[in-house]
Design an enzyme around this catalytic site. Structure first.
Site, mmCIF file in Angstrom:
data_model
loop_
_atom_site.group_PDB
_atom_site.id
_atom_site.type_symbol
_atom_site.label_atom_id
_atom_site.label_comp_id
_atom_site.label_asym_id
_atom_site.label_seq_id
_atom_site.Cartn_x
_atom_site.Cartn_y
_atom_site.Cartn_z
ATOM 1 N N HIS A 1 -10.415 -3.118 -0.691
ATOM 2 C CA HIS A 1 -11.220 -2.456 0.209
ATOM 3 C C HIS A 1 -12.360 -1.483 -0.445
ATOM 4 O O HIS A 1 -12.077 -0.772 -1.332
ATOM 5 C CB HIS A 1 -10.322 -1.638 1.084
ATOM 6 C CG HIS A 1 -9.292 -2.521 2.053
ATOM 7 N ND1 HIS A 1 -9.698 -2.864 3.152
ATOM 8 C CD2 HIS A 1 -8.160 -2.829 1.964
ATOM 9 C CE1 HIS A 1 -8.915 -3.490 3.670
ATOM 10 N NE2 HIS A 1 -7.734 -3.691 3.025
ATOM 11 N N TYR B 1 -0.323 -10.529 0.112
ATOM 12 C CA TYR B 1 0.870 -10.400 0.820
ATOM 13 C C TYR B 1 0.863 -11.288 2.160
ATOM 14 O O TYR B 1 -0.089 -11.645 2.712
ATOM 15 C CB TYR B 1 1.017 -8.945 0.981
ATOM 16 C CG TYR B 1 -0.041 -8.118 1.626
ATOM 17 C CD1 TYR B 1 -1.089 -7.566 0.879
ATOM 18 C CD2 TYR B 1 -0.204 -8.073 3.167
ATOM 19 C CE1 TYR B 1 -2.280 -6.815 1.390
ATOM 20 C CE2 TYR B 1 -1.348 -7.581 3.567
ATOM 21 C CZ TYR B 1 -2.381 -7.071 2.859
ATOM 22 O OH TYR B 1 -3.369 -6.302 3.565
ATOM 23 N N ARG C 1 -2.486 -12.898 3.391
ATOM 24 C CA ARG C 1 -3.721 -12.100 2.870
ATOM 25 C C ARG C 1 -4.093 -12.125 1.741
ATOM 26 O O ARG C 1 -3.188 -11.933 0.665
ATOM 27 C CB ARG C 1 -3.786 -10.458 3.326
ATOM 28 C CG ARG C 1 -4.001 -10.126 4.637
ATOM 29 C CD ARG C 1 -5.250 -9.277 5.189
ATOM 30 N NE ARG C 1 -6.763 -9.895 4.745
ATOM 31 C CZ ARG C 1 -7.462 -9.320 4.436
ATOM 32 N NH1 ARG C 1 -7.578 -7.964 4.250
ATOM 33 N NH2 ARG C 1 -8.749 -10.055 4.189
ATOM 34 N N TYR D 1 0.765 -1.088 0.286
ATOM 35 C CA TYR D 1 -0.068 0.099 -0.129
ATOM 36 C C TYR D 1 0.909 1.442 0.049
ATOM 37 O O TYR D 1 1.775 1.251 0.784
ATOM 38 C CB TYR D 1 -0.977 0.011 1.263
ATOM 39 C CG TYR D 1 -1.826 -0.832 1.218
ATOM 40 C CD1 TYR D 1 -3.149 -0.686 0.856
ATOM 41 C CD2 TYR D 1 -1.708 -2.341 1.672
ATOM 42 C CE1 TYR D 1 -4.151 -1.590 0.772
ATOM 43 C CE2 TYR D 1 -2.692 -3.182 1.697
ATOM 44 C CZ TYR D 1 -3.986 -2.875 1.345
ATOM 45 O OH TYR D 1 -4.955 -3.761 1.468
ATOM 46 N N HIS E 1 -7.383 -8.557 -2.190
ATOM 47 C CA HIS E 1 -8.584 -7.985 -1.912
ATOM 48 C C HIS E 1 -8.391 -6.586 -2.067
ATOM 49 O O HIS E 1 -7.558 -5.837 -2.323
ATOM 50 C CB HIS E 1 -8.901 -8.234 -0.641
ATOM 51 C CG HIS E 1 -7.804 -7.548 0.312
ATOM 52 N ND1 HIS E 1 -6.595 -8.190 0.890
ATOM 53 C CD2 HIS E 1 -7.901 -6.434 1.148
ATOM 54 C CE1 HIS E 1 -5.979 -7.317 1.621
ATOM 55 N NE2 HIS E 1 -6.615 -6.326 1.830
#
Lengths: 201, 222
Positions: free
Chosen positions: B153, B138, B148, B99, B151
Site C-alpha cells: 500500500h 493471504y 489477496r 499486518y 501488494h
C-alpha cells in the site's frame, strides 16, 4: 476524462482501496484539531471553534470501521490556503485547512473553526473518505441557519431531501466554547449521502 | 454528449465493497464550486530517518524474515510535473501475509523484526526509494478460496496531489482474481512494479514503480 489539448498527459496510476489496515502509526494529531497548528505553541486559528462529529455507516446501517477521513476548508474569512492565495492579507498564518483522522469504530470527531462565506459559497467543509471496499469518495458538509446556503451552487444541484443530508445539525456548545455539529455519512443504500465526482467534473 | 458523474462499481466477491460502495451515480460538481474540491496539503516532513528501510524495525535490529526488496520510482502528476516533497506513507504485510495492525485478526504468523510501515518524502525530482520485505499473499475469502495477491500500500500526498494506491508484483497467480484488479481491467498493469537486478546493494531484487497522480485536482495549481 477531459484534458486540455496540447498538454502532455501521462496515464494515471489506478486508485486502489485503502484496505482495513491504514496504519494508526501514521496518525498526526495536528491534523485532527485545526484550531491550532501545534498544541505546544502560541498561535490560534481565528474564528469560532467547532466540533464536527458523527458516524459513518455502511449499506446495512453498521458503522464503517477503519475509515480514513480527510477534511479541507476555508479559514474564518472564507479563504482557502493554496498557491493562489499565498500572501493574501486574509490568510490566517495559524490555519492550513487540511485535516485527517482515522476512525477505528466509524465514529469521528474533528475540531476546527467555522469556515467563512466566500464568493458565491456557503460555509462548507470538503470531506474525503478512504476505506476498505472503496477507493475514495468525496462530499461537502454545510451548516444550518446560514443564509448563503440558499444560493450555494453545490446545494442547488441537489434535491430537497439530498440537501438535508449534507447540512449538519447543531447540537449545542461544549464547556470550552466550541459549537458542536453532527454529520452522519451513509456510504450506500437508504438515505445515502450525496457524493461528488472530481474526476468527471 | 452530456457528461455524467461516474457510477462506481462493486468489487466482485468483496463483501466490504458491497457494503460501502455508493449506489447512486456521483454528482457532477458545478464549475463555480470546482476549486473548493481541491484540497491542498502543505509539505509534511513527518518521516523519521530510518523509516525508508522497512526491512528492520530500527537500524540496529536484525532483518525481518523473507526477501528484502527495494522499491524506487518517480511521482509525477498527469502533466508530467514531478511531485516534489510529497509524502509517501507505505504499509505492507509481512512475509507470512500478516499486518502488524491491532485490527488484523487473521492469526497468521507475526515476525518480531517486522513493523511493516514506513514513510519517505520525494526529492526535488519527485523520486523516492524504500526497502521492505516482499509481502506474503493471504487468503482473503477462505470460503471461496480467493487470495489477496502480494501488494504494497502506498499513500501519496502533497500539494493538490492525493492518491492511495497499491503496487502489485509481476506474474503473480492471484493478480487477476483480485476484486480491485478486476475493476481496473487492462489498466491494472500500471499498478504492477517492474523487476530489476540489485547486484551492489543489500537486497535481493528491486522493483521500479513510477506513480502518476491523475485527475484534475493534481494539476489544478500547476
Amino acid at each position: 476524462m477531459t484534458q486540455e489539448t496540447g498538454q502532455k498527459t501521462l496515464l494515471p496510476t489506478n486508485e486502489d482501496t485503502t484496505g482495513p489496515y491504514f496504519p494508526i502509526y501514521f496518525r498526526d494529531e495536528s491534523l485532527e484539531d485545526l484550531t491550532r497548528v501545534d498544541a505546544g505553541v502560541v498561535g490560534q486559528a481565528k474564528g469560532t471553534p467547532i466540533i464536527l462529529r458523527g458516524r459513518v455507516f455502511d449499506r446495512h446501517g453498521n458503522l464503517a470501521n477503519g475509515v480514513l477521513l480527510e477534511f479541507w476548508q476555508a479559514n474564518a474569512k472564507g479563504l482557502y490556503r493554496t498557491p493562489e492565495t499565498e500572501g493574501h492579507t486574509d490568510i490566517d498564518p495559524w490555519f492550513n485547512g487540511y485535516g485527517r483522522l482515522r476512525s477505528a469504530s466509524g465514529a469521528y470527531s474533528f475540531r476546527s473553526i467555522m469556515p467563512g462565506t466566500s464568493d458565491n459559497r456557503a460555509p462548507n467543509i470538503t470531506v474525503t473518505i478512504f476505506s476498505d471496499g472503496i477507493n475514495r469518495i468525496v462530499t461537502q458538509v454545510f451548516f444550518p441557519d446560514q443564509s448563503a446556503n440558499d444560493a450555494d451552487p453545490v446545494l442547488n444541484v441537489l434535491t430537497e431531501s439530498e440537501r438535508h443530508r449534507l447540512i449538519a445539525k447543531h447540537d449545542g456548545r461544549t464547556a470550552d466554547g466550541a459549537e458542536v455539529y453532527l454529520f452522519d455519512i451513509i456510504m450506500a443504500g437508504d438515505g445515502e449521502t450525496p457524493f461528488f465526482d472530481d474526476l468527471q467534473s | 454528449m452530456t457528461t455524467l458523474g461516474r457510477q462506481l462499481s462493486i468489487g466482485p466477491t468483496d463483501n466490504t465493497s458491497d457494503q460501502r460502495t455508493p449506489r447512486q451515480r456521483l454528482k457532477l460538481i458545478p464549475e463555480t464550486a470546482r476549486k473548493s474540491f481541491v484540497p491542498y496539503v502543505p509539505a509534511r516532513y513527518v518521516s523519521r530517518t530510518h523509516e525508508w528501510d522497512l526491512t528492520r524495525i530500527s537500524p540496529d535490529r536484525p532483518r525481518a524474515h523473507g526477501e528484502a526488496i527495494e522499491i524506487t520510482g518517480t511521482v509525477r502528476t498527469q502533466s508530467g510535473a514531478p511531485l516534489r516533497h510529497g509524502l509517501l506513507e507505505i504499509w505492507n504485510a509481512n512475509h507470512y501475509g500478516r499486518y502488524r495492525h491491532i485490527e488484523d485478526h487473521s492469526g497468521l504468523q507475526l515476525d518480531e523484526n517486522f513493523f511493516g510501515m514506513g514513510r519517505v518524502v520525494t526529492d526535488e525530482n519527485g523520486q523516492y526509494k524504500f526497502w521492505t520485505i516482499s509481502p506474503g499473499a493471504y487468503l482473503a475469502r477462505p470460503d471461496i478460496g480467493r487470495w489477496r495477491p502480494k501488494h504494497i500500500h502506498i499513500s501519496v500526498s502533497g500539494g493538490s496531489s492525493r492518491l492511495i494506491t497499491q503496487m502489485y508484483f509481476p506474474d503473480e497467480p492471484n493478480n487477476h482474481s483480485d476484486p480491485m484488479a478486476i475493476l481496473m481491467g487492462d489498466a491494472f498493469e500500471r499498478n504492477v512494479g517492474t523487476s530489476y537486478e540489485t547486484p551492489n546493494i543489500d537486497v535481493e531484487q528491486g522493483f521500479r514503480f513510477d506513480i502518476v497522480v491523475g485527475g484534475r485536482n493534481a494539476t489544478f495549481f500547476e
